[in-house]
Design an enzyme around this catalytic site. Structure first.
Site, PDB file in Angstrom:
ATOM      1  N   PHE A 152     -20.197   8.620 -11.864  1.00 17.12           N
ATOM      2  CA  PHE A 152     -20.320   8.976 -13.283  1.00 17.12           C
ATOM      3  C   PHE A 152     -21.490   8.224 -13.911  1.00 17.12           C
ATOM      4  O   PHE A 152     -21.377   7.563 -14.927  1.00 17.12           O
ATOM      5  CB  PHE A 152     -18.998   8.671 -14.002  1.00 17.12           C
ATOM      6  CG  PHE A 152     -18.796   9.472 -15.254  1.00 17.12           C
ATOM      7  CD1 PHE A 152     -18.752  10.850 -15.223  1.00 17.12           C
ATOM      8  CD2 PHE A 152     -18.634   8.829 -16.477  1.00 17.12           C
ATOM      9  CE1 PHE A 152     -18.553  11.593 -16.378  1.00 17.12           C
ATOM     10  CE2 PHE A 152     -18.439   9.565 -17.646  1.00 17.12           C
ATOM     11  CZ  PHE A 152     -18.393  10.949 -17.597  1.00 17.12           C
ATOM     12  N   ARG A 154     -25.784   8.897 -14.872  1.00 21.19           N
ATOM     13  CA  ARG A 154     -26.446   9.843 -15.773  1.00 21.19           C
ATOM     14  C   ARG A 154     -26.160  11.285 -15.386  1.00 21.19           C
ATOM     15  O   ARG A 154     -25.836  12.118 -16.237  1.00 21.19           O
ATOM     16  CB  ARG A 154     -27.958   9.628 -15.742  1.00 21.19           C
ATOM     17  CG  ARG A 154     -28.414   8.223 -16.071  1.00 21.19           C
ATOM     18  CD  ARG A 154     -29.916   8.146 -15.812  1.00 21.19           C
ATOM     19  NE  ARG A 154     -30.428   6.801 -15.843  1.00 21.19           N
ATOM     20  CZ  ARG A 154     -30.428   5.968 -14.801  1.00 21.19           C
ATOM     21  NH1 ARG A 154     -29.951   6.355 -13.636  1.00 21.19           N
ATOM     22  NH2 ARG A 154     -30.926   4.761 -14.916  1.00 21.19           N
ATOM     23  N   ALA A 234     -26.316  15.027  -4.391  1.00 23.93           N
ATOM     24  CA  ALA A 234     -26.728  13.613  -4.421  1.00 23.93           C
ATOM     25  C   ALA A 234     -27.522  13.264  -3.158  1.00 23.93           C
ATOM     26  O   ALA A 234     -28.758  13.380  -3.154  1.00 23.93           O
ATOM     27  CB  ALA A 234     -25.498  12.730  -4.594  1.00 23.93           C
ATOM     28  N   ARG A 235     -26.827  12.859  -2.103  1.00 26.28           N
ATOM     29  CA  ARG A 235     -27.476  12.585  -0.830  1.00 26.28           C
ATOM     30  C   ARG A 235     -26.566  13.064   0.290  1.00 26.28           C
ATOM     31  O   ARG A 235     -25.354  12.860   0.242  1.00 26.28           O
ATOM     32  CB  ARG A 235     -27.751  11.083  -0.650  1.00 26.28           C
ATOM     33  CG  ARG A 235     -28.945  10.541  -1.432  1.00 26.28           C
ATOM     34  CD  ARG A 235     -30.286  11.058  -0.904  1.00 26.28           C
ATOM     35  NE  ARG A 235     -31.428  10.509  -1.629  1.00 26.28           N
ATOM     36  CZ  ARG A 235     -31.962  11.041  -2.729  1.00 26.28           C
ATOM     37  NH1 ARG A 235     -31.462  12.155  -3.242  1.00 26.28           N
ATOM     38  NH2 ARG A 235     -32.998  10.471  -3.300  1.00 26.28           N
ATOM     39  N   GLU A 264     -31.341  15.865   6.901  1.00 28.11           N
ATOM     40  CA  GLU A 264     -32.323  16.711   6.231  1.00 28.11           C
ATOM     41  C   GLU A 264     -33.705  16.577   6.876  1.00 28.11           C
ATOM     42  O   GLU A 264     -34.127  15.455   7.126  1.00 28.11           O
ATOM     43  CB  GLU A 264     -32.387  16.245   4.771  1.00 28.11           C
ATOM     44  CG  GLU A 264     -32.724  17.324   3.794  1.00 28.11           C
ATOM     45  CD  GLU A 264     -32.513  16.836   2.363  1.00 28.11           C
ATOM     46  OE1 GLU A 264     -31.382  16.436   2.034  1.00 28.11           O
ATOM     47  OE2 GLU A 264     -33.491  16.838   1.626  1.00 28.11           O
ATOM     48  N   HIS A 282     -32.622  21.144  -1.141  1.00 26.83           N
ATOM     49  CA  HIS A 282     -32.868  19.959  -1.982  1.00 26.83           C
ATOM     50  C   HIS A 282     -33.720  20.311  -3.214  1.00 26.83           C
ATOM     51  O   HIS A 282     -34.831  19.822  -3.378  1.00 26.83           O
ATOM     52  CB  HIS A 282     -33.515  18.824  -1.169  1.00 26.83           C
ATOM     53  CG  HIS A 282     -33.248  17.465  -1.744  1.00 26.83           C
ATOM     54  ND1 HIS A 282     -33.122  16.324  -0.962  1.00 26.83           N
ATOM     55  CD2 HIS A 282     -33.092  17.039  -3.022  1.00 26.83           C
ATOM     56  CE1 HIS A 282     -32.892  15.278  -1.744  1.00 26.83           C
ATOM     57  NE2 HIS A 282     -32.874  15.689  -2.997  1.00 26.83           N
TER      58      HIS A 282
HETATM   59  C1  GLV Z   1     -34.051  13.435  -5.479  1.00 20.36           C
HETATM   60  O1  GLV Z   1     -33.232  13.641  -4.629  1.00 20.36           O
HETATM   61  C2  GLV Z   1     -34.150  12.232  -6.234  1.00 20.36           C
HETATM   62  O2  GLV Z   1     -33.506  11.223  -5.870  1.00 20.36           O
HETATM   63  O3  GLV Z   1     -34.914  12.216  -7.204  1.00 20.36           O
END
Ligand code: GLV
Ligand code: GLV
Length: 329
Positions: A152, A154, A234-235, A264, A282
């Site tokens: 939680f 931004r 996110a990742r 990736e 992405h």
């Molecule tokens: C993109 O994945 C970033 O972290 O800006």
């Protein structure tokens, strides 16, 4: 003039901004590690992106004059921050400017997965639509459903507001890393297990760290509802991707919407063959305005550091104290 090494050309004014105060060298490719180490020798600033690995070897290859690593991303799991701090190298990132674009992308994946947008598009293009039928290609409800947010910060908050205000969703949050209380109306905190069992949609918004690696694996997928849809902007390594493929195949969960992948640009074997997932390459921050603003911010981070100031978005301000004193001129 100080020398800035960029991996790839950037949309927007970033390069022009940098050229005011530095010599800008654009490598034009994400180089293999040995070539990247050779390319950065003597650099005062690096402006890498998330595919560049900035480790101790790169920092040492650059040399002791290196002042700043201004990552062109909000995430900085590709940068060895302690190694930078130990060498007095400031690390910058690009938060805020990509929050809305990434939250929009998470909602796009949520809607596309729930309402089978990609399957429907394929059916149209392949001539497989033979007319409206009461039970044709039915999907999942979105409005009024429960969204579970893991993380939680931004972006998580921006997704919560869209879901709550736009779609009347109940929002649950799991974020043990939050410094303070939730302080967002219509959003309640809960433990991970409770969230997994209660949410219709589960969306990941944590940075990748040792703690969040495989936060969602087979046991967590088992705890989700059979009707649940898992989203990740996110990742990739936050989710055990082979375990997800298994869950998508066996119907442990209804579907998934992914923007990021463990290996990736590769995907886990079998993922591409699962019809119940929507796969994006992405694209979280991929709008012209956002990518231009990220460039401006990364350039501002470089320029501040070259002036001997703290970058506007610095993740290791403590590096300024321990590092070499700013060069003059
Ligand atoms: C993109 O994945 C970033 O972290 O800006
Ligand atoms: C669908 O198109 C409807 O009108 O119900």
């Amino acid at each position: 003039m100080p020398r800035v090494v960029l991996s790839l050309p950037l949309p927007g004014p970033a390069q022009a901004m940098l050229r005011e105060a530095a010599t800008v060298e654009v490598l034009g490719a994400i180089l293999p590690a040995p070539e990247y180490r050779r390319a950065v020798v003597g650099a005062d600033a690096l402006l890498p992106q998330l595919r560049d690995r900035i480790d101790a070897a790169v920092l040492d290859a650059a040399g002791p004059q290196l002042r700043v690593v201004a990552n062109y991303a909000v995430g900085f799991d590709n940068v060895d921050v302690p190694a930078c701090t130990a060498r007095g190298v400031l690390v910058g990132n690009t938060p805020d400017v990509l929050t809305d674009a990434t939250a929009d992308c998470a909602m796009a994946l949520l809607l596309a997965t729930a309402r089978r947008v990609v399957e429907g598009d394929a059916a149209m293009r392949q001539g497989r639509y033979h007319g409206w039928e009461p039970d044709y290609m039915l999907g999942a409800d979105v409005t009024g459903q429960t969204l579970g947010l893991i993380g939680f910060g931004r972006i998580g908050r921006a997704v919560a507001r869209r879901a709550r205000d736009g779609f009347g969703m109940r929002v649950l949050v799991h974020d043990p890393w939050l410094p303070g209380p939730l302080a967002e109306p219509g959003v309640s905190a809960c433990g991970l297990d409770e969230l997994l069992g209660a949410a219709d949609f589960i969306s990941c918004h944590v940075p990748l760290t040792a703690e969040t690696h495989h936060l969602i694996g087979a046991p967590q997928l088992e705890r989700m509802r059979a009707s649940a849809i898992l989203l990740n902007t996110a990742r990739g390594p936050i989710i055990d991707e082979p375990a997800l493929v298994q869950a998508l195949r066996s119907g442990t969960i209804r579907g998934a919407g992914l923007d990021v992948y463990e290996g990736e640009p590769a995907m886990a074997e079998g993922l591409a063959a699962c019809p119940n997932c929507v796969l994006l390459p992405h694209l979280g921050s991929a709008t012209w305005t956002t990518r231009a603003r990220m460039g401006e911010l990364a350039a501002a981070n470089v320029l501040a550091a070259l002036r001997g100031e703290l970058p506007p978005h610095c993740v290791n301000p403590e590096a300024a104290a321990g590092g070499p004193s700013p060069a003059t001129g």
